[in-house]
Every structure is written in C-alpha cells, then in structure tokens.
Design a protein around this motif. Structure first.
Motif, PDB file in Angstrom:
ATOM      1  N   UNK B 100       0.729  -1.474   0.277  1.00 38.83           N
ATOM      2  CA  UNK B 100       0.511  -0.044   0.263  1.00 38.83           C
ATOM      3  C   UNK B 100       0.767   0.866  -0.457  1.00 38.83           C
ATOM      4  N   UNK B 101       1.749   1.076   0.871  1.00 42.29           N
ATOM      5  CA  UNK B 101       3.024   2.802   0.969  1.00 42.29           C
ATOM      6  C   UNK B 101       3.521   2.880  -0.426  1.00 42.29           C
ATOM      7  N   UNK B 102       3.425   2.146  -1.242  1.00 41.97           N
ATOM      8  CA  UNK B 102       3.887   2.309  -2.357  1.00 41.97           C
ATOM      9  C   UNK B 102       3.069   3.532  -3.120  1.00 41.97           C
ATOM     10  N   UNK B 103       1.800   3.511  -3.452  1.00 40.87           N
ATOM     11  CA  UNK B 103       1.174   4.427  -3.998  1.00 40.87           C
ATOM     12  C   UNK B 103      -0.484   4.706  -3.762  1.00 40.87           C
ATOM     13  N   UNK B 104      -0.242   4.834  -2.096  1.00 36.13           N
ATOM     14  CA  UNK B 104      -1.549   5.496  -1.487  1.00 36.13           C
ATOM     15  C   UNK B 104      -1.386   7.228  -1.430  1.00 36.13           C
ATOM     16  N   UNK B 105      -1.920   7.498  -1.897  1.00 39.59           N
ATOM     17  CA  UNK B 105      -1.829   9.426  -2.162  1.00 39.59           C
ATOM     18  C   UNK B 105      -1.641   9.742  -0.529  1.00 39.59           C
TER      19      UNK B 105
END
Lengths: 344, 550
Positions: B100-105
């Motif tokens: 999640x950390x990758x692309x959650x704004x």
C-alpha cells in the motif's frame, strides 16, 4: 404444481401442508422441524420435534429435558418421511448442529436454509450445497455493503490490541451459542495460548461444545477470577452484559463486539464499541448470491433480514423472488436475544 | 492518507473527549509538516477546495454497482461516504497485497492536487484514489472531499489537541487563528517552542463566545439576586457583530456562535454596520428578524439562514436585526477582562450613540428576588415580543467575558417544555449517528374524521431516546410495519394497537403546510409509553388550545 402447495408462509413460521409440520415455528406446534438451536428458531413446547442430534442437545440444555412431547434425531442426509413428504437435514455451517431442510414431494425439491454461512468454522460442519427448485434463504446480511473479512484477521486484531493494552481487559460481546465458541477456537488458531475467560451465561453451552469434541484450550470462569489476572485478559460475554454492572469488575475494559453488523459504523458506535470485530455466522452478500446460483433454483423465497436488495438481485438474474417478511427471526445477531439467554 | 484515515477511524469510535484529545495530540506530535497541518485544517473545516458534490460520487458508484442496490445500501447505511467506501469494488490488485505505501496518496498530496484540479479532472482523480486506498482510506477520503468529516470532533477540540503540543490554552490559538492558513507551519513551530507567536493580521477577528449554564433545581439557592443582572433570552441565533477599520477602509463582519463568517447572508446588516462612520467595536448579540418594531418568529429568521445570496425582496420582508447583549471590544480596548456591569454601561452608551434602526439593546429586567425571575421566565411582561422570548438570562455583575461555559457566572433559565402524548405513525431510517436504524419518527394525535376518530400527523422527532430505546424502537417498527412507501414504513396504529410517545416541545405555531394546522418547535421524544394504549393519546383539540392567541 406450485411451490405454495408444499410450503406456506404463516404467522407461526413456514408450514408444510402435505407433511402437516412447521419449520422453526415461533409458537408451540404439533409437529416441528427445527433448523438450529438459536432461541428465535428453536422454541420449547412443541408436540414432536425433528432436528439434528446437537440441536436437540442444545434445546435440552436451554429448556430442560422435557422441552417437547417427543423428539427424533436426524443424521445428516438421512431421509425421514413425514406425511407425504421426504424430509432430510443437511449441514448449514451456521452453528454446531445447524441444518438446512430438504423437502422432496412429487418430484419437487425445496430447501429451507435456516441461517447459514459459507466461511470456514472450526466448530461446525461446513454448508452443503443442495440442488433444488425452491430455495428459501435467510438474508440477514442481504446488502452488498456486507462483505465479511476473513474472521481470523479480525481475531488477530483482537490479539494485537490485547498485546498493546496489556493492562486492560478485552471484553468481547458474542452470542452465547456458536459465536462465542467460534471466537474461542479462532483465538487458539491465532496463537492466543493464555486462558480465555467466560461469562456464566455461556458456560453450559461451551461445556457442551467441548464434550462434543471441539478443542477450546484453557477456558475459565470470569466470575471469581482474580482482578490482577484479568489485566490483559480476553473475556467473552453476551453483548448485553457489556453494559451491565457485571462488566465493572474488569480493569479499564476495552469494549469489543463480534458481529457482522460491526461493518456499519453507526451500529458499532450505537453500542459504544471501541474495537469492532466483523465476525459473522451468517452468509455475507457474496455468499448469499453464490449460494443461490449454486442451488440452481428457479424460485427464491427470502425469510427475514434485508430482503429487498437480494430479491432485486435475484430478479435481475431471472429468478422469481419473493420476500416473506417473516417476523420474529434474526434476533440473535442483533444481540437482543442475549438477555433471554442468560436467564435460560 | 492512510495514517490520517486511521486517526479518523479511531476518533469515530472513541467515546471520550479526553481519548479523542490524546489521539489527535499523539498524531500531531508524530506526523511532520505539512501532513499534520493539513490534518488540523481538515479537522477544523479550514481546507479550501471545491468539494465534490454528492452527485459526482453517486455517478462514480453507479458506474460500478447496480443503482438499485446502491440505493438500498445507502438507505441502510445512511451515509453516502461510508456506503460507497463499502461498496467500491476491489481493484484488480488489492492494495494491501500490492504494498500500500507504494502508491496510496498522502493527505497533503490529495489536498494539493484538489486545489489545482479542474471540475473535469475530479472524477478521474477520485476514482484513481478510491482504487488505491483500502476501505478505511476510501471512507476518510470521501468524508474529506465532501466536506463532512463528522467524527465527533469540533474545530475547538482539534485546536485544543494542537495546543496541548506546547501546553498552551486553546484560546491562545483562537486569538491568532484567523490570520493563519493551512498547513500552519508557523503555528506548529510556535507550539513546539521553535518559533515566535504568529501575528494575527485580521482586524475583525472572531472571539470565542461565553455561554451560560442551565438553571437546575437548587442552583440559585444561596446566590444573592443583588449580584446579578437579568435580561430576556431571545429566540434567534447568537452572533458577533464587528465593525473595524484598516488603512482607512471600513470592515463589517458577522460571525455565528461557532465562528463561521455569515456576513454574506446579511448584506442589510453589513451595510448598516458600514454606515456607522468612525465606530470600532465587537459586540455580542442575538440575530433576529424584526418587522415594524416587532420580533418575528424563529421560522421567519430561518428564511434568512444558510443562504449564499439573498434577494432584495427577502431582505424587505425579513429584515435582519441585532439585539445587543454585550460589548467585547471598543476602539483599541479589549473589554473582556472588565466586569459585566462596566461592559454593559459602555454598550448602552454605544447603542445610544449609534442610533441605528437595525441595532438595539436587549433590555435589562427589573427584579427584586428569584421569585420575580421564576414568574417572568414563564410569563414575560415584555408585551410586544413575549412570543420571541425563550426564558431569562442571569449574569453576574462582576463576571468577565470568559470563552466557553465557565461555572457560576452566567445562567439561562428557559420556559418549561410543553408535553403531549402522541402515537407513532411512520418511521424512516436515520442518517449520521442514527443511521441503519429506524430513527426518524412521525407521530400523530387523534381528531374526529369522517369515519370516527383518526390519527393526524403533527410532527417528527429523531432524538430524545437512549441508544437502548432506539434499538427497541427499531425492532418495534420492523415488527409492526403494515405498509411501505419507498424508505418510509407505515407503523400499525389505531384504537387497538400502536405505540404512544410522550413528545416534549418548546412552542407551537399555526401552520398551513401541515395537514393538522399546527407545527411544533424542537419536538423530541421525552418518554416511550410502552404501557399506554394508543386510544388514550392526546387529541388535536389539546394542541389547538396551546396555540398563541391572535
């Protein structure tokens, strides 16, 4: 032939004229087939009861040995002839002993699901899909907003919270039959190896589950336990007990509630729940839809719950859908049945 | 965004005020700028971007889910954001599994992109974020983007939590607040002792209002009437009216009790304030509609509330008026530390000097003892405007103006509510806190119809009951439904069945919009009379006798 010749929704419950019996009657009936032991489905005072062995045992625990004039235990899948109808009971996966009722009459097959779920449950036999012409389904969670997450993940949340707040007791509201024992079994699966404490209202049913072969580990009475021992402990109790004086004996308790309703925030907030656990013994939306398709039925009747959405969905699939709006079922997951339970 | 969503989620379930404060202060201390500043802005309702309209969100979900199923779900859940967050189909790649950390704004990214986004970009932007976030994240994003967080946190509470970072009082933040903008780096620097106190630029700031305690039995025992001043409690809305000057330019502003700038809805009052050449003041008063010298009903005032623009006709027919209670500042002087009697004397002099038609003084009531007050609160001797009086206010003569609800300085003593026994007729699911339960209740009383006694609806109530009573009412409705019209359930009621509700209300008016001809003010369920047969509920004639005589 019409489905209505075999089954009629009446105020007392579903009535089968060619067999002259009721399914889960709400009032005393001469002849009853009972799907499972929850008190809104299994009532005392019938003339003759046909049910699975565990359901009969549970009724006897709740109401005393003389809860019906006569009882008959049906083995899973075994056919009993009642009047003109061949009746058999098949696992429903809801709680221990829960069954669907299959009725065969003049080549027509009708299945009354009782309450059911498809998710795995270490405390009861899994739901057995049956082909039929008429499927009579529950719809407690008959809205697409209800998608239950894996129950083990919810219990892991509980274990994590108990580790984080090691000085506080975690009070888990759970229905005394089925949900309580499932939460205990899941806690063991999640690696919780400390004692689990129990409210007095669920002792006898839990003892029954264990005697019937369900492994629950070290389970102790909460009443009389040392207050110091209860810090960081997990305590299972009926939902209604969380607001009672009984709950005050625990050190700074965290209010948890194991129920499918916990998916809707307002429901959790209404009860003052701090840690909602979405654990349900009922089918969620996806399971309801999948099960209906799997039965291959052409007619769907919906007994109780959120029937409108499921009826709409079934109609878009070309099924004849009929909400029965039966009144008097579905109390156990709202938690209101718990008070009667502790009195029983 | 996920951390902020987590905070909102925990706030929503945290019942205690202190618990909420701890959660927010903890968040502010752990998160850096600008993320925490954006969070503070979100919690205080200070973010400025074009909010997504509910219609846009509906359109997005109806592209993905059968509209009929969406409608039923929304009716059940009672909250658009939550419904959509739960219904949103899982993305092909579940965020949790894809890391999640990758692309959650982040919250700051979302706010930044929203402030630049055009109307046409919004649907695509929002759908992309909803795909990337988990359920809690979706819920929080939708709450944010529709401008309705509703997690039981007031702007005041959020500021109190921020103030706790530097062991400051929330009023110290309040004083500088109107000169600040998100993400408040200077504010956090000051709170953490890394920077100077931010300078307020606002010449007409809002000042947190002082509130009164209701009088309960025994409260006045032992208090000396000679230490108090009494005045009427007017039935309007509490406002601050401010006139300031900056660089030779006059500024007039009207704030609601919560600090919201409502000047735009009252151009008549603003023009009146602007015309008071040379005067500089901040006064506390009641906003009323006054026609030909007479205070109009609260219903008339409601015509003027919550409007973005007002027509000349509305202004002419519903002229706004301020009835002054207190003077908070005059010229350079902040008067809030001064005793009430001194502020009151200066207020009287100011109002006399200004001599403005839309501004007058709330008169003091002459009284000798508490008995006089007890009588006047029920039967105000203010002949012309008695109907617009809610009760009596008591203020200690030596009381400073203290923001909040300090103990023992100001008291409010309202008229007792009226009570009537009515029968439950219709129920609908509620929204917000009561959602998913049948919690909006229409009730009626008996009147003579063509075929004997019949029930006629007289009002609607959605509070007054406990949570346990709500569950019991919900069950009663579901078990006693005789008919359904869309979301409305008709509850069985007649001579032989039905549920009696004891309804308390503040006042009664004639109404042409209601079939019964009467409309209640502020009705709520005082008690559920499980014991009382429906046939013994009150009759319409009882209500008609309570109507003000014309």
């Amino acid at each position: 032939m019409r489905a209505e010749d075999l089954l009629i929704p009446a105020a007392e419950g579903l009535y089968c004229p060619p067999g002259d019996f009721f399914i889960d009657p709400l009032r005393p009936a001469a002849r009853a087939v009972v799907t499972h032991g929850h008190s809104d489905h299994a009532r005392a005072g019938h003339g003759a009861v046909l049910a699975t062995r565990p359901t009969l045992d549970i009724m006897a625990i709740r109401y005393g040995a003389g809860f019906a004039g006569a009882t008959q235990a049906a083995a899973p899948g075994a056919v009993t002839r009642i009047g003109e109808v061949e009746v058999s009971l098949h696992p429903a996966g809801h709680v221990r002993g829960s069954a669907q009722v299959l009725m065969q009459w003049r080549g027509f097959r009708a299945v009354v699901s009782g309450d059911y779920k498809r998710a795995a449950d270490p405390t009861c036999a899994p739901f057995e899909p049956l082909r039929c012409d008429l499927f009579v389904s529950e719809a407690t969670f008959g809205l697409p907003v209800f998608r239950h997450p894996p129950a083990l993940r919810e219990v892991e949340k509980l274990v994590a919270s108990a580790a984080l707040f090691a000085e506080r007791a975690h009070l888990v509201g759970a229905y005394p039959l089925g949900k309580a024992q499932r939460v205990m079994a899941l806690l063991r699966e999640a690696g919780w190896d400390r004692p689990i404490y129990l409210h007095g209202a669920m002792e006898r049913l839990t003892e029954y589950y264990r005697a019937d072969g369900v492994e629950l580990g070290d389970v102790r009475k909460a009443t009389g336990a040392d207050r110091a021992a209860l810090a960081g402990a997990i305590v299972i109790c009926p939902p209604s007990a969380m607001q009672e004086a009984w709950a005050r004996r625990f050190p700074d308790p965290v209010a948890c509630f194991a129920s499918g309703w916990m998916r809707v925030r307002a429901r959790a907030r209404q009860r003052g729940v701090e840690l909602p656990l979405v654990i349900s013994d009922h089918a969620d939306w996806d399971e309801l839809c999948a099960t209906i398709v799997e039965t291959g039925c052409s007619q769907l009747w919906i007994t109780h719950g959120e029937e409108d959405a499921l009826a709409h969905w079934a109609t878009t699939r070309g099924l004849a859908a009929r909400p029965l709006r039966l009144v008097g079922y579905g109390e156990e997951d709202a938690g209101d049945g718990a008070a009667q339970e502790s009195a029983a | 965004m996920n951390r902020f969503a987590e905070l909102l989620d925990r706030l929503a379930f945290e019942p205690s005020r202190n618990g909420k404060l701890r959660l927010m202060t903890d968040y502010f201390s752990r998160r850096g700028d600008p993320e925490r500043g954006m969070a503070l802005a979100a919690l205080t309702g200070s973010l400025v971007f074009a909010h997504a309209k509910p219609g846009l969100i509906r359109a997005l979900i109806e592209e993905r889910v059968d509209p009929a199923l969406f409608r039923l779900s929304y009716d059940y859940v009672g909250d658009l954001s939550e419904t959509v967050a739960l219904l949103w189909p899982r993305a092909a790649q579940a965020p949790a599994e894809a890391g999640e950390q990758g692309f959650a704004p982040t919250l700051a990214e979302i706010v930044e992109r929203l402030s630049r986004a055009g109307k046409r970009d919004l649907p695509g932007l929002l759908a992309g974020w909803l795909d990337a976030l988990d359920e809690t994240g979706r819920w929080a994003l939708l709450k944010l983007i529709t401008g309705s967080l509703r997690v039981g946190v007031s702007a005041r509470l959020a500021k109190t939590a921020a103030a706790a970072l530097g062991a400051r009082e929330p009023d110290e933040i309040e004083e500088v607040w109107h000169g600040l903008s998100p993400p408040y780096p200077d504010l956090f620097a000051w709170l953490e002792g890394r920077g100077p106190r931010p300078q307020t630029q606002d010449p007409a700031p809002f000042r947190a209002p002082m509130l009164a305690h209701p009088v309960e039995a025994g409260d006045l025992d032992g208090l000396s009437p000679a230490d108090f001043s009494a005045e009427w409690k007017w039935d309007g809305i509490r406002v601050q009216a401010i006139r300031a000057e900056q660089g030779g330019r006059a500024i007039a502003r009207l704030y609601s009790r919560a600090g919201e700038d409502i000047s735009a809805g009252f151009p008549d009052l603003v023009a009146s304030l602007l015309s008071m050449s040379g005067a500089r003041f901040a006064l506390d008063g009641e906003l009323l509609v006054v026609r030909a010298g007479a205070v109009q009903s609260f219903g008339a005032l409601q015509q003027r509330l919550n409007r973005k623009s007002v027509s000349a006709r509305l202004i002419a027919e519903h002229p706004a008026h301020v009835r002054a209670y207190d003077l908070l500042a005059e010229d350079e002087a902040d008067l809030r530390e001064r005793p009430f009697c001194e502020r009151r004397a200066r207020l009287e002099a100011l109002i006399a000097r200004l001599d403005a038609p839309a501004l007058d003084l709330s008169p003091a009531i002459a009284f000798a003892g508490w008995d006089d007050i007890a009588r006047l609160r029920l039967e105000p001797d203010h002949a012309r405007d008695a109907a617009a009086i809610e009760g009596v206010m008591l203020k200690r003569l030596d009381s400073p103006y203290v923001p909040g609800r300090p103990k023992g300085l100001w008291w409010k003593w309202k008229r007792d509510p009226h009570v009537v026994d009515a029968v439950l007729m219709y129920a609908q699911r509620g929204h917000g806190k009561r959602s998913s339960y049948y919690s909006d209740f229409t009730f009626g009383v008996w009147r003579d119809g063509a075929a004997g006694a019949e029930l006629t609806p007289v009002g609607k109530a959605y509070f007054g009951f406990t949570d346990a009573e709500l569950r019991a009412l919900d069950r009663y409705v579901r078990d006693n439904t005789v008919e359904r019209f869309g979301p409305v359930r008709v509850v069985g009621a007649g001579a032989g069945r039905g549920l009696v509700l004891e309804i308390a209300f503040e006042g009664l008016n004639r109404s042409t919009r209601h079939k019964s001809g009467v409309a209640m003010r502020f009705p709520r369920i005082a008690r559920i009379r499980w014991d009382k047969p429906a046939s013994e509920a009150d009759r319409l004639a009882t209500l008609e006798a309570m109507l003000p005589q014309v």
